[in-house]
Design a protein around this motif. Structure first.
Motif, short mmCIF file in Angstrom:
data_model
loop_
_atom_site.label_atom_id
_atom_site.label_comp_id
_atom_site.label_asym_id
_atom_site.label_seq_id
_atom_site.Cartn_x
_atom_site.Cartn_y
_atom_site.Cartn_z
N ALA A 1 -9.21 66.96 -12.49
CA ALA A 1 -10.03 67.54 -11.42
C ALA A 1 -10.92 68.66 -11.95
O ALA A 1 -12.06 68.81 -11.51
N HIS B 1 -5.35 57.32 -8.31
CA HIS B 1 -5.68 58.75 -8.27
C HIS B 1 -6.77 59.12 -9.27
O HIS B 1 -7.47 60.11 -9.09
N ASP C 1 -12.15 60.15 -14.19
CA ASP C 1 -12.69 60.79 -12.99
C ASP C 1 -11.60 60.77 -11.94
O ASP C 1 -10.86 59.78 -11.83
N THR D 1 -10.34 60.36 -8.22
CA THR D 1 -10.81 59.60 -7.05
C THR D 1 -10.62 60.43 -5.79
O THR D 1 -9.99 61.49 -5.81
N ASP D 2 -11.15 59.93 -4.69
CA ASP D 2 -10.95 60.61 -3.40
C ASP D 2 -9.46 60.69 -3.08
O ASP D 2 -8.98 61.71 -2.57
N LYS D 3 -8.74 59.60 -3.38
CA LYS D 3 -7.30 59.59 -3.13
C LYS D 3 -6.61 60.67 -3.97
O LYS D 3 -5.69 61.35 -3.50
N ARG E 1 -7.99 63.51 -5.01
CA ARG E 1 -8.31 64.81 -4.41
C ARG E 1 -7.45 65.08 -3.17
O ARG E 1 -6.99 66.19 -2.97
N GLU E 2 -7.27 64.03 -2.35
CA GLU E 2 -6.42 64.18 -1.16
C GLU E 2 -4.99 64.52 -1.55
O GLU E 2 -4.36 65.36 -0.92
N SER E 3 -4.50 63.86 -2.57
CA SER E 3 -3.12 64.13 -3.03
C SER E 3 -2.98 65.57 -3.51
O SER E 3 -2.00 66.24 -3.19
#
Length: 121
Positions: free
Chosen positions: A73, A93, A104, A106-108, A110-112
């Motif tokens: 991240a 992820h 990179d 992923t959105d998943k 970042r959510e985690s």
């Protein structure tokens, strides 16, 4: 997941995972052995060495995955251990960069991380 383990206790788990602990152990391991055996993260083998239990191995792996996700991240060129990269990739992820020079998030992913940060506070 971690029974409120301290950084020092995680360090002891990491040391035990890297080398067999027979006879004299480091001060870090000595300070944390009683609590970590009580919580079933480590156990004495028949030959007297300290070893990680399955719970200890899983806890260290999860910690490594979270640290790997944080690293990606903040820097997409971060190097990850093969098992961590494989797991995070399979779970969606992270994704490998087309040039093969990192990952990179992923959105998943970042959510985690957001979920982990909100539950830690």
């Amino acid at each position: 997941m971690n029974d409120g383990l301290t950084k020092d206790e995680f360090d002891a788990l990491g040391q035990i995972s890297k080398t067999p602990q027979r006879g004299r152990v480091s001060a870090c391991i000595a300070r944390n052995t009683k609590r970590l055996t009580g919580l079933k993260y480590i156990a004495y083998e028949k030959d007297g060495t300290l070893a990680l239990t399955e719970k200890g191995q899983q806890t260290l792996f999860i910690k490594n995955c979270i640290e790997g996700l944080r690293a990606v991240a903040s820097d997409s060129g971060s190097k990850l251990a093969a098992d961590v990269a494989l797991f995070l990739g399979k779970k969606g992820h992270i994704s490998a960069r087309p040039a093969g020079d990192g990952f990179d998030i992923t959105d998943k992913g970042r959510e985690s991380l957001a979920d982990i940060d909100s539950s830690a506070g």
